[in-house]
Design an enzyme around this catalytic site. Structure first.
Site, mmCIF file in Angstrom:
data_model
loop_
_atom_site.group_PDB
_atom_site.id
_atom_site.type_symbol
_atom_site.label_atom_id
_atom_site.label_comp_id
_atom_site.label_asym_id
_atom_site.label_seq_id
_atom_site.Cartn_x
_atom_site.Cartn_y
_atom_site.Cartn_z
ATOM 1 N N CYS A 11 0.825 -1.200 0.000
ATOM 2 C CA CYS A 11 0.000 0.000 0.000
ATOM 3 C C CYS A 11 0.858 1.247 0.000
ATOM 4 O O CYS A 11 2.033 1.210 0.310
ATOM 5 C CB CYS A 11 -0.850 0.052 1.272
ATOM 6 S SG CYS A 11 -2.219 -1.093 1.264
ATOM 7 N N ASP A 56 23.466 35.178 -12.620
ATOM 8 C CA ASP A 56 22.212 35.903 -12.796
ATOM 9 C C ASP A 56 22.117 37.112 -11.878
ATOM 10 O O ASP A 56 22.277 37.005 -10.660
ATOM 11 C CB ASP A 56 21.047 34.952 -12.499
ATOM 12 C CG ASP A 56 19.719 35.612 -12.737
ATOM 13 O OD1 ASP A 56 19.328 35.692 -13.905
ATOM 14 O OD2 ASP A 56 19.095 36.066 -11.758
HETATM 15 ZN ZN LIG Z 1 -3.841 0.134 0.107
#
Ligand SMILES: [Zn+2]
Length: 507
Positions: A34, A439
């Site tokens: 997950c 710059d």
């Molecule tokens: Zn999950």
């Protein structure tokens, strides 16, 4: 792995989006992996394992979660440091369109042995180069299954599987479902006409969309790009085909919405990766901010503009031309010159949604009378010399392995100085440590007089100097008065080092 166990645990339990894609959670009881933001009930600590990448979780035998969809997480952040072999190899994997195998070739290109490359990948990403490439391919296929109505045979091709049989087998093995079953599970809420693809490209919050859009709007080449009502749009040409895409901001979903119109699905992976790079979606802003806030001169800006990114580009050659056009003229002036180049030498766009042209490729500009659009002859010659160098392969914007060599080659072109080269590296290569120290706007923002002082000061911002530049340019007035150099003994950069494309940069 850069993150320790406690950090991962805290991020997981609080579902902290800032860590999305920076590590993955393998849940032993379910066998799935997950994202840190998974909405499913959190597992007990003893049942989880943490992985630095999705590929590492996959190699350990975990399947991607169908709820939090790891394929939708933001990409691997650039915390591996800048010119490391691993980040260069990752860049190659994302540019190669996911061709099969080829670790030997990959290792050769980054200049190390394949066993060493494998070791480095395992050390930093927890997975081998092949596993990383395979996971990316599967994830991209999963996104196309869920988010497009493309026939499965086309999904297989677009995600680089080579054959439908291998695609079916790959998906089945990883998701324990057939591609058609997965598509039935996905609720397609928006109907997509043929050749139109909708992608949600995630980022780690915060994201300073206004800053990004303002920067791109000021530099949008007429006919090729447009910014209207919060939407960025541009034409594209790839492998002899034309198309266009638009990008808008969806803060609730912590993503950018990209609508791509292109009739060759095999290019979709390349296009979406390029959009990710252009909008700097893989940045790990919290790590960058932590580092930059250590300098009191930056701390206030960082607090004030959370999530500022470094705008990239669609095409390195186009950006370099734009940078040359910007030398010594205002942003507005450079933008209109770029529009004239596009209209004079670019191909007309057939179906453009208001866009009219694609920007001319180097093959066209190498032989074109570029100065005829109203440029000083020398500047026209610089553009032609750049175009020739690209045609001859002396300069490549893709698959850049050695940014120092790239910079040296760019600077060999008469009319391109360090400033322009660093600016191009910053935006075309996505080099987070590129820094145009000549710059004047940057000098002004810090009240410094000399480039050498600025360079010394910038050492502490490594490897995020490009982000420091964005913050310094956002200082009010920093980039206004180019001509007035602070201090009597200031070193005035030669004109070609001053790309005034940035002189009116404001957030
Ligand atoms: Zn999950």
């Amino acid at each position: 792995m850069e993150l320790d166990w406690q950090t991962c645990s805290r991020a997981r339990l609080s579902r902290d989006a800032r860590f999305d894609g920076k590590f993955f959670i393998g849940v032993r009881t379910s066998g799935v992996y997950c994202r840190s933001i998974c909405p499913a009930p959190t597992a007990k600590e003893k049942n989880v394992r943490y992985f630095p990448t999705a590929a590492a979780a996959a190699e350990a035998g975990f399947r991607p979660c169908l709820r939090c969809r790891p394929e939708c997480s933001p990409g691997t952040p650039a915390w591996l440091g800048t010119p490391t072999t691993v980040s260069r190899a990752l860049r190659l994997i994302s540019e190669s369109g996911l061709e099969d195998g080829g670790v030997e070739v990959l290792a050769e290109r980054v200049g190390v042995g394949s066993r060493h490359l494998r070791r480095l990948f395992l050390q930093h990403l927890g997975a081998t180069p092949i596993a990383v490439a395979q996971t990316r391919r599967l994830h991209f296929a999963k996104k196309l299954i869920d988010e497009s109505s493309l026939p499965m045979s086309q999904v297989a091709l677009a995600s680089g599987f080579g054959s439908v049989r291998r695609f079916n087998a790959g998906i089945r093995k990883v998701y324990a479902r057939t591609p058609s079953q997965i598509r039935r599970l996905a609720r397609l809420t928006e109907f997509q006409p043929d050749n139109h693809y909708l992608f949600r490209l995630r980022f780690r919050p915060p994201y300073h969309w206004e800053g990004m859009l303002a920067f791109l709007a000021a530099r949008a080449t007429p006919g090729v790009e447009s910014v209207e009502s919060g939407v960025y749009q541009r034409s594209i040409a790839l492998n002899g085909r034309q198309g266009h895409f638009s990008v808008s901001f969806d803060p609730e979903k912590q993503s950018l919405t990209a609508r791509v119109q292109f009739d060759d699905p095999r290019s979709l992976f390349f296009i979406t990766e390029r959009i990710r790079a252009m909008f700097d979606l893989n940045a790990d802003w919290s790590a960058i901010a932590k580092s930059l806030k250590a300098d009191p001169a930056l701390a206030e800006r960082v607090e004030k503009l959370p999530g500022l990114r470094v705008p990239g580009c669609w095409n390195g050659f186009e950006l370099a031309v734009r940078a040359i056009l910007g030398q010594q003229v205002s942003v507005k002036g450079a933008t209109s010159l770029a529009g004239r180049i596009a209209k004079t030498f670019g191909q007309p766009l057939v179906t453009g949604n208001g866009l009219t042209h694609v920007f001319p490729p180097p093959e066209i500009l190498a032989d074109a009378n570029v100065a005829s659009i109203g440029l000083p002859r020398a500047r026209g010659e610089t553009i032609r010399a750049l175009a020739r160098a690209v045609c001859e392969g002396r300069i490549r914007f893709e698959e850049v392995l050695d940014s120092r060599l790239f910079l040296a080659r760019l600077c060999e072109i008469p009319g391109i100085g360090t400033w322009t080269a660093q600016y191009v590296a910053m935006r075309a290569l996505g080099e987070p440590d590129a820094f145009p120290s000549g710059d004047l706007g940057l000098l002004r923002a810090l009240g410094l007089a000399r480039t050498a002082e600025l360079e010394r000061r910038s050492e502490t911002w490594r490897p995020w100097r490009a982000y420091a530049a964005m913050y310094l340019w956002s200082v009010p007035g920093a980039s206004k008065l180019l001509k007035n150099v602070p201090g009597k003994n200031a070193v005035v950069p030669s004109p070609e080092k001053v790309d005034s494309a940035l002189t009116t940069y404001r957030i």
